[in-house]
Design a protein around this motif. Structure first.
Motif, PDB file in Angstrom:
ATOM      1  N   ASN A  92       0.802  -1.219   0.000  1.00  0.00           N
ATOM      2  CA  ASN A  92       0.000   0.000   0.000  1.00  0.00           C
ATOM      3  C   ASN A  92       0.835   1.270   0.000  1.00  0.00           C
ATOM      4  OD1 ASN A  92      -3.114  -0.446   0.207  1.00  0.00           O
ATOM      5  ND2 ASN A  92      -2.159  -2.126   1.288  1.00  0.00           N
ATOM      6  N   LEU A  93       2.152   1.154  -0.032  1.00  0.00           N
ATOM      7  CA  LEU A  93       2.981   2.323  -0.305  1.00  0.00           C
ATOM      8  C   LEU A  93       2.755   2.810  -1.731  1.00  0.00           C
ATOM      9  CD1 LEU A  93       6.358   1.446   1.453  1.00  0.00           C
ATOM     10  CD2 LEU A  93       4.626   3.086   2.175  1.00  0.00           C
ATOM     11  N   ALA A  94       1.960   2.065  -2.479  1.00  0.00           N
ATOM     12  CA  ALA A  94       1.517   2.519  -3.799  1.00  0.00           C
ATOM     13  C   ALA A  94       0.917   3.911  -3.721  1.00  0.00           C
ATOM     14  CB  ALA A  94       0.487   1.545  -4.359  1.00  0.00           C
ATOM     15  N   SER A  95       0.345   4.270  -2.560  1.00  0.00           N
ATOM     16  CA  SER A  95      -0.262   5.589  -2.411  1.00  0.00           C
ATOM     17  C   SER A  95       0.735   6.707  -2.688  1.00  0.00           C
ATOM     18  CB  SER A  95      -0.851   5.750  -1.008  1.00  0.00           C
ATOM     19  OG  SER A  95       0.161   5.578  -0.029  1.00  0.00           O
ATOM     20  N   ILE A  96       1.994   6.491  -2.321  1.00  0.00           N
ATOM     21  CA  ILE A  96       3.011   7.504  -2.581  1.00  0.00           C
ATOM     22  C   ILE A  96       3.220   7.674  -4.077  1.00  0.00           C
ATOM     23  CG2 ILE A  96       5.471   8.044  -2.338  1.00  0.00           C
ATOM     24  CD1 ILE A  96       5.397   6.700   0.381  1.00  0.00           C
ATOM     25  N   PHE A  97       3.360   6.549  -4.792  1.00  0.00           N
ATOM     26  CA  PHE A  97       3.575   6.603  -6.228  1.00  0.00           C
ATOM     27  C   PHE A  97       2.346   7.155  -6.953  1.00  0.00           C
ATOM     28  CE2 PHE A  97       6.270   3.016  -4.736  1.00  0.00           C
ATOM     29  CZ  PHE A  97       7.502   3.576  -5.045  1.00  0.00           C
ATOM     30  N   VAL A  98       1.150   6.785  -6.492  1.00  0.00           N
ATOM     31  CA  VAL A  98      -0.080   7.283  -7.118  1.00  0.00           C
ATOM     32  C   VAL A  98      -0.196   8.793  -6.948  1.00  0.00           C
ATOM     33  CG1 VAL A  98      -2.602   7.285  -6.956  1.00  0.00           C
ATOM     34  CG2 VAL A  98      -1.357   5.130  -6.986  1.00  0.00           C
ATOM     35  N   THR A  99       0.076   9.288  -5.726  1.00  0.00           N
ATOM     36  CA  THR A  99      -0.026  10.715  -5.469  1.00  0.00           C
ATOM     37  C   THR A  99       0.943  11.501  -6.347  1.00  0.00           C
ATOM     38  OG1 THR A  99      -0.655  10.276  -3.175  1.00  0.00           O
ATOM     39  CG2 THR A  99       0.082  12.502  -3.690  1.00  0.00           C
ATOM     40  N   LEU A 100       2.170  11.019  -6.460  1.00  0.00           N
ATOM     41  CA  LEU A 100       3.154  11.694  -7.301  1.00  0.00           C
ATOM     42  C   LEU A 100       2.737  11.669  -8.766  1.00  0.00           C
ATOM     43  CD1 LEU A 100       6.490  10.431  -5.690  1.00  0.00           C
ATOM     44  CD2 LEU A 100       5.492  12.729  -5.527  1.00  0.00           C
ATOM     45  N   ALA A 101       2.268  10.508  -9.242  1.00  0.00           N
ATOM     46  CA  ALA A 101       1.859  10.391 -10.637  1.00  0.00           C
ATOM     47  C   ALA A 101       0.634  11.241 -10.928  1.00  0.00           C
ATOM     48  CB  ALA A 101       1.587   8.931 -10.984  1.00  0.00           C
ATOM     49  N   ALA A 102      -0.347  11.233  -9.996  1.00  0.00           N
ATOM     50  CA  ALA A 102      -1.549  12.045 -10.190  1.00  0.00           C
ATOM     51  C   ALA A 102      -1.195  13.530 -10.211  1.00  0.00           C
ATOM     52  CB  ALA A 102      -2.558  11.741  -9.089  1.00  0.00           C
ATOM     53  N   TRP A 103      -0.244  13.935  -9.408  1.00  0.00           N
ATOM     54  CA  TRP A 103       0.207  15.325  -9.355  1.00  0.00           C
ATOM     55  C   TRP A 103       0.873  15.719 -10.676  1.00  0.00           C
ATOM     56  CZ3 TRP A 103       3.640  17.450  -4.763  1.00  0.00           C
ATOM     57  CH2 TRP A 103       3.699  18.844  -4.844  1.00  0.00           C
ATOM     58  N   ILE A 104       1.752  14.847 -11.182  1.00  0.00           N
ATOM     59  CA  ILE A 104       2.527  15.177 -12.375  1.00  0.00           C
ATOM     60  C   ILE A 104       1.712  15.028 -13.657  1.00  0.00           C
ATOM     61  CG2 ILE A 104       4.533  14.492 -13.765  1.00  0.00           C
ATOM     62  CD1 ILE A 104       5.860  13.585 -11.116  1.00  0.00           C
ATOM     63  N   PHE A 105       0.969  13.903 -13.777  1.00  0.00           N
ATOM     64  CA  PHE A 105       0.324  13.591 -15.048  1.00  0.00           C
ATOM     65  C   PHE A 105      -1.162  13.949 -15.092  1.00  0.00           C
ATOM     66  CE2 PHE A 105       3.825  10.449 -14.668  1.00  0.00           C
ATOM     67  CZ  PHE A 105       4.586  10.880 -15.752  1.00  0.00           C
ATOM     68  N   LEU A 106      -1.853  13.870 -13.962  1.00  0.00           N
ATOM     69  CA  LEU A 106      -3.292  14.129 -13.940  1.00  0.00           C
ATOM     70  C   LEU A 106      -3.641  15.506 -13.391  1.00  0.00           C
ATOM     71  CD1 LEU A 106      -4.573  10.660 -12.630  1.00  0.00           C
ATOM     72  CD2 LEU A 106      -4.159  11.398 -14.984  1.00  0.00           C
ATOM     73  N   ARG A 107      -2.629  16.254 -12.986  1.00  0.00           N
ATOM     74  CA  ARG A 107      -2.809  17.604 -12.449  1.00  0.00           C
ATOM     75  C   ARG A 107      -3.724  17.628 -11.237  1.00  0.00           C
ATOM     76  NH1 ARG A 107      -3.368  21.205 -18.057  1.00  0.00           N
ATOM     77  NH2 ARG A 107      -1.338  20.595 -18.924  1.00  0.00           N
ATOM     78  N   GLU A 108      -3.710  16.560 -10.453  1.00  0.00           N
ATOM     79  CA  GLU A 108      -4.449  16.521  -9.192  1.00  0.00           C
ATOM     80  C   GLU A 108      -3.503  16.985  -8.093  1.00  0.00           C
ATOM     81  OE1 GLU A 108      -6.182  12.707  -8.575  1.00  0.00           O
ATOM     82  OE2 GLU A 108      -7.588  12.889 -10.243  1.00  0.00           O
ATOM     83  N   ARG A 109      -3.482  18.263  -7.835  1.00  0.00           N
ATOM     84  CA  ARG A 109      -2.523  18.838  -6.888  1.00  0.00           C
ATOM     85  C   ARG A 109      -2.999  18.597  -5.454  1.00  0.00           C
ATOM     86  NH1 ARG A 109      -2.530  23.953  -4.897  1.00  0.00           N
ATOM     87  NH2 ARG A 109      -4.023  24.592  -6.501  1.00  0.00           N
TER      88      ARG A 109
END
Length: 287
Positions: free
Chosen positions: A97-114
């Motif tokens: 579930n440390l996937a949350s870190i990678f998801v947050t970073l990816a969503a920030w960079i690629f999906l513009r979910e700041r």
């Protein structure tokens, strides 16, 4: 409660049972991962074809995203099942579930979910709480370090799966079609991997088959289906933090069913995780 949030937490609870099934399985870890999806495939397709059809929204990039989701989930299951066999249930579930870190970073960079500051605070609290939850299980066995490393690899694949499913659901992909197709693709990827592993491919008893059926129907069909539904209605980064609910439930199930005892520090960790999820829900993300 928001229905999507309820579905997410119920799905996380179903998935939290999966390490129990994996521990009880008579097949090898990769073979168990294969049967987990292979036994779910006919059920998912029957449910899909039995449901009244509605006009599906057409969109570009459908099959690349479906293939990406299936491949990422195959990696997720293959590495995580091996991790569960080598380290504690709580530890392997935390690292996945440390996937949350990678998801947050990816969503920030690629999906513009700041992420908002409150969301980041909730994420930090959730991670800190899960860290407390598994602190005493680091000495689980001599293979614990390898199991932890495989759990971290699992997190990378899990993050890719969450983002691919989020992309598909945002484009109008229905839950049952998504589950049926990606589960089939995952089984196709895992079958040769299971054969090449040299592990025991088939369970030795009827009990072993019932364990695999429970893993397929409860943890995969129900658990992943509910999460796929929820991801259409919640931000990707918040959804991944909410899935940190899994280690709490997995630790509870491991205590009840596998006698992996909980100590006060682990109980405190579970409470901190829930507080982090609440903060993340309040903070969510800004567009």
């Amino acid at each position: 409660m928001n229905p999507a949030l309820g579905a997410l937490l119920l799905g996380a609870t179903c998935i939290a049972l999966s390490p129990i099934f994996v521990r009880l399985s008579e097949a090898g870890p990769t073979a168990t991962a294969f049967w987990r999806v292979a036994l779910a495939v006919p059920v998912l397709w029957m449910l899909y074809w039995a449901r009244p059809k509605v006009g599906a929204r057409r969109y570009s990039g459908k099959w690349p995203l479906l293939l990406a989701a299936g491949f990422a989930f195959a990696g997720d299951l293959g590495f995580w099942h091996a991790s569960v066999k080598l380290t504690s249930v709580a530890n392997s579930t935390l690292l996945a579930n440390l996937a949350s870190i990678f998801v947050t970073l990816a969503a920030w960079i690629f999906l513009r979910e700041r992420p908002t500051r409150l969301f980041l605070g909730g994420l930090a609290a959730a991670l800190a709480g899960v860290g407390l939850l598994v602190h005493t299980s680091l000495g689980f066995s001599s293979t614990g370090l390898l199991g932890d490393a495989l759990g971290l690899v699992t997190a990378m694949f899990y993050a890719g799966y969450i983002l691919a499913v989020k992309g598909l659901r945002d484009r109008g992909e229905t839950t049952l079609h998504l589950m049926a197709v990606t589960t089939t693709i995952t089984a196709i990827f895992l079958f040769p991997a299971a054969l090449a592993s040299g592990e025991q491919m088939l369970p030795a008893s009827a009990y072993g088959w019932w364990v695999l059926i429970g893993l397929a129907l409860v943890s995969h069909a129900a658990g992943q289906g509910l999460i796929a539904y929820a991801l259409a209605h919640l931000p990707a980064a918040f959804s991944s933090v909410s899935l940190l609910f899994q280690p709490v439930m997995a630790a509870l199930f491991a205590w009840l069913l596998l006698s992996e005892g909980l100590v006060p520090l682990q109980v405190l960790g579970g409470l901190v995780v829930l507080a982090g999820i609440y903060l993340a829900r309040r903070g969510s993300v800004s567009g």
